[in-house]
Write a protein that holds these residues in place. Sequence first.
Motif, PDB file in Angstrom:
ATOM      1  N   MET A  64       0.847  -1.185   0.000  1.00 25.19           N
ATOM      2  CA  MET A  64       0.000   0.000   0.000  1.00 25.19           C
ATOM      3  C   MET A  64       0.887   1.241   0.000  1.00 25.19           C
ATOM      4  N   ASN A  65       0.521   2.176  -0.810  1.00 24.63           N
ATOM      5  CA  ASN A  65       1.318   3.389  -0.862  1.00 24.63           C
ATOM      6  C   ASN A  65       0.839   4.394   0.186  1.00 24.63           C
ATOM      7  N   PHE A  66       1.557   5.479   0.294  1.00 21.56           N
ATOM      8  CA  PHE A  66       1.292   6.482   1.317  1.00 21.56           C
ATOM      9  C   PHE A  66      -0.096   7.095   1.182  1.00 21.56           C
ATOM     10  N   SER A  67      -0.557   7.338  -0.033  1.00 25.12           N
ATOM     11  CA  SER A  67      -1.870   7.946  -0.248  1.00 25.12           C
ATOM     12  C   SER A  67      -2.996   7.069   0.284  1.00 25.12           C
ATOM     13  N   THR A  68      -2.871   5.770   0.098  1.00 20.41           N
ATOM     14  CA  THR A  68      -3.899   4.852   0.574  1.00 20.41           C
ATOM     15  C   THR A  68      -3.946   4.819   2.091  1.00 20.41           C
ATOM     16  N   VAL A  69      -2.799   4.745   2.714  1.00 15.84           N
ATOM     17  CA  VAL A  69      -2.743   4.732   4.182  1.00 15.84           C
ATOM     18  C   VAL A  69      -3.259   6.053   4.739  1.00 15.84           C
ATOM     19  N   LEU A  70      -2.874   7.156   4.135  1.00 13.10           N
ATOM     20  CA  LEU A  70      -3.347   8.463   4.568  1.00 13.10           C
ATOM     21  C   LEU A  70      -4.863   8.568   4.452  1.00 13.10           C
ATOM     22  N   LEU A  71      -5.407   8.094   3.362  1.00 12.79           N
ATOM     23  CA  LEU A  71      -6.847   8.165   3.151  1.00 12.79           C
ATOM     24  C   LEU A  71      -7.609   7.277   4.147  1.00 12.79           C
ATOM     25  N   LEU A  72      -7.103   6.090   4.430  1.00 17.32           N
ATOM     26  CA  LEU A  72      -7.759   5.223   5.408  1.00 17.32           C
ATOM     27  C   LEU A  72      -7.711   5.820   6.811  1.00 17.32           C
ATOM     28  N   LEU A  73      -6.581   6.394   7.190  1.00 17.18           N
ATOM     29  CA  LEU A  73      -6.490   7.047   8.498  1.00 17.18           C
ATOM     30  C   LEU A  73      -7.402   8.262   8.587  1.00 17.18           C
ATOM     31  N   LEU A  74      -7.453   9.043   7.522  1.00 19.29           N
ATOM     32  CA  LEU A  74      -8.339  10.202   7.479  1.00 19.29           C
ATOM     33  C   LEU A  74      -9.800   9.777   7.591  1.00 19.29           C
ATOM     34  N   ALA A  75     -10.173   8.714   6.898  1.00 15.82           N
ATOM     35  CA  ALA A  75     -11.546   8.223   6.958  1.00 15.82           C
ATOM     36  C   ALA A  75     -11.889   7.728   8.366  1.00 15.82           C
ATOM     37  N   PHE A  76     -10.964   7.025   9.012  1.00 15.55           N
ATOM     38  CA  PHE A  76     -11.218   6.524  10.359  1.00 15.55           C
ATOM     39  C   PHE A  76     -11.401   7.670  11.353  1.00 15.55           C
ATOM     40  N   VAL A  77     -10.535   8.656  11.282  1.00 17.87           N
ATOM     41  CA  VAL A  77     -10.644   9.805  12.189  1.00 17.87           C
ATOM     42  C   VAL A  77     -11.913  10.598  11.904  1.00 17.87           C
ATOM     43  N   ALA A  78     -12.201  10.855  10.632  1.00 13.09           N
ATOM     44  CA  ALA A  78     -13.384  11.636  10.269  1.00 13.09           C
ATOM     45  C   ALA A  78     -14.675  10.923  10.653  1.00 13.09           C
ATOM     46  N   ALA A  79     -14.700   9.610  10.566  1.00 12.35           N
ATOM     47  CA  ALA A  79     -15.906   8.862  10.914  1.00 12.35           C
ATOM     48  C   ALA A  79     -16.175   8.909  12.409  1.00 12.35           C
ATOM     49  N   ASN A  80     -15.152   9.056  13.223  1.00 10.40           N
ATOM     50  CA  ASN A  80     -15.329   9.072  14.671  1.00 10.40           C
ATOM     51  C   ASN A  80     -15.510  10.468  15.247  1.00 10.40           C
ATOM     52  N   LEU A  81     -15.160  11.496  14.518  1.00  7.23           N
ATOM     53  CA  LEU A  81     -15.264  12.864  15.026  1.00  7.23           C
ATOM     54  C   LEU A  81     -16.675  13.260  15.476  1.00  7.23           C
ATOM     55  N   PRO A  82     -17.741  12.932  14.745  1.00  8.10           N
ATOM     56  CA  PRO A  82     -19.070  13.346  15.217  1.00  8.10           C
ATOM     57  C   PRO A  82     -19.441  12.768  16.583  1.00  8.10           C
ATOM     58  N   PHE A  83     -18.882  11.635  16.938  1.00  7.42           N
ATOM     59  CA  PHE A  83     -19.212  11.010  18.214  1.00  7.42           C
ATOM     60  C   PHE A  83     -18.293  11.455  19.336  1.00  7.42           C
ATOM     61  N   LEU A  84     -17.175  12.063  19.015  1.00 11.61           N
ATOM     62  CA  LEU A  84     -16.220  12.470  20.035  1.00 11.61           C
ATOM     63  C   LEU A  84     -16.301  13.947  20.385  1.00 11.61           C
ATOM     64  N   ILE A  85     -16.810  14.770  19.481  1.00 10.73           N
ATOM     65  CA  ILE A  85     -16.865  16.214  19.693  1.00 10.73           C
ATOM     66  C   ILE A  85     -18.314  16.627  19.907  1.00 10.73           C
ATOM     67  N   GLU A  86     -18.551  17.415  20.947  1.00  7.30           N
ATOM     68  CA  GLU A  86     -19.909  17.803  21.331  1.00  7.30           C
ATOM     69  C   GLU A  86     -20.434  19.036  20.604  1.00  7.30           C
ATOM     70  N   ARG A  87     -19.644  19.706  19.845  1.00 11.25           N
ATOM     71  CA  ARG A  87     -20.113  20.904  19.145  1.00 11.25           C
ATOM     72  C   ARG A  87     -20.693  20.529  17.785  1.00 11.25           C
ATOM     73  N   ILE A  88     -21.745  21.227  17.386  1.00 12.23           N
ATOM     74  CA  ILE A  88     -22.394  20.972  16.101  1.00 12.23           C
ATOM     75  C   ILE A  88     -21.506  21.553  15.002  1.00 12.23           C
ATOM     76  N   PHE A  89     -21.142  20.716  14.052  1.00 15.12           N
ATOM     77  CA  PHE A  89     -20.205  21.059  12.985  1.00 15.12           C
ATOM     78  C   PHE A  89     -18.917  21.645  13.558  1.00 15.12           C
ATOM     79  N   PHE A  90     -18.549  21.185  14.733  1.00 12.93           N
ATOM     80  CA  PHE A  90     -17.286  21.495  15.397  1.00 12.93           C
ATOM     81  C   PHE A  90     -17.149  22.963  15.780  1.00 12.93           C
ATOM     82  N   THR A  91     -18.241  23.749  15.719  1.00  7.78           N
ATOM     83  CA  THR A  91     -18.160  25.169  16.053  1.00  7.78           C
ATOM     84  C   THR A  91     -19.245  25.617  17.026  1.00  7.78           C
TER      85      THR A  91
END
Length: 100
Positions: free
Chosen positions: A1-28
């Motif tokens: 796997m190249n760097f772009s694929t790993v970066l995209l998978l990590l970004l997707a994992f973090v982005a998918a969990n952000l709505p459940f971890l942050i209490e602000r609506i649209f983070f603001t």
Amino acid sequence: MNFSTVLLLLLAFVAANLPFLIERIFFTVKPRRGEKAFSWRLLELVILFFVVGGVAVLLEGKLGDIHQQNWEFYAINASLFVVFAYPGFVYRYLWRRRGA
């Protein structure tokens, strides 16, 4: 796997969990009732799915031609994004905290 694929998978994992971890609506915006409703979390999840998809298209464009995809590709990616969001969902709604 190249760097772009790993970066995209990590970004997707973090982005998918952000709505459940942050209490602000649209983070603001802080919600009026103290805790963000599940509907807001679901809307943020859908919007972040499209943001990560946009980043994926940009990365693919940098590597070469952008390939056309059918609906099956997007259905599988949406399912994978929901699976990535499962740890955040468990933390927010299923994890029993002491004193709660």
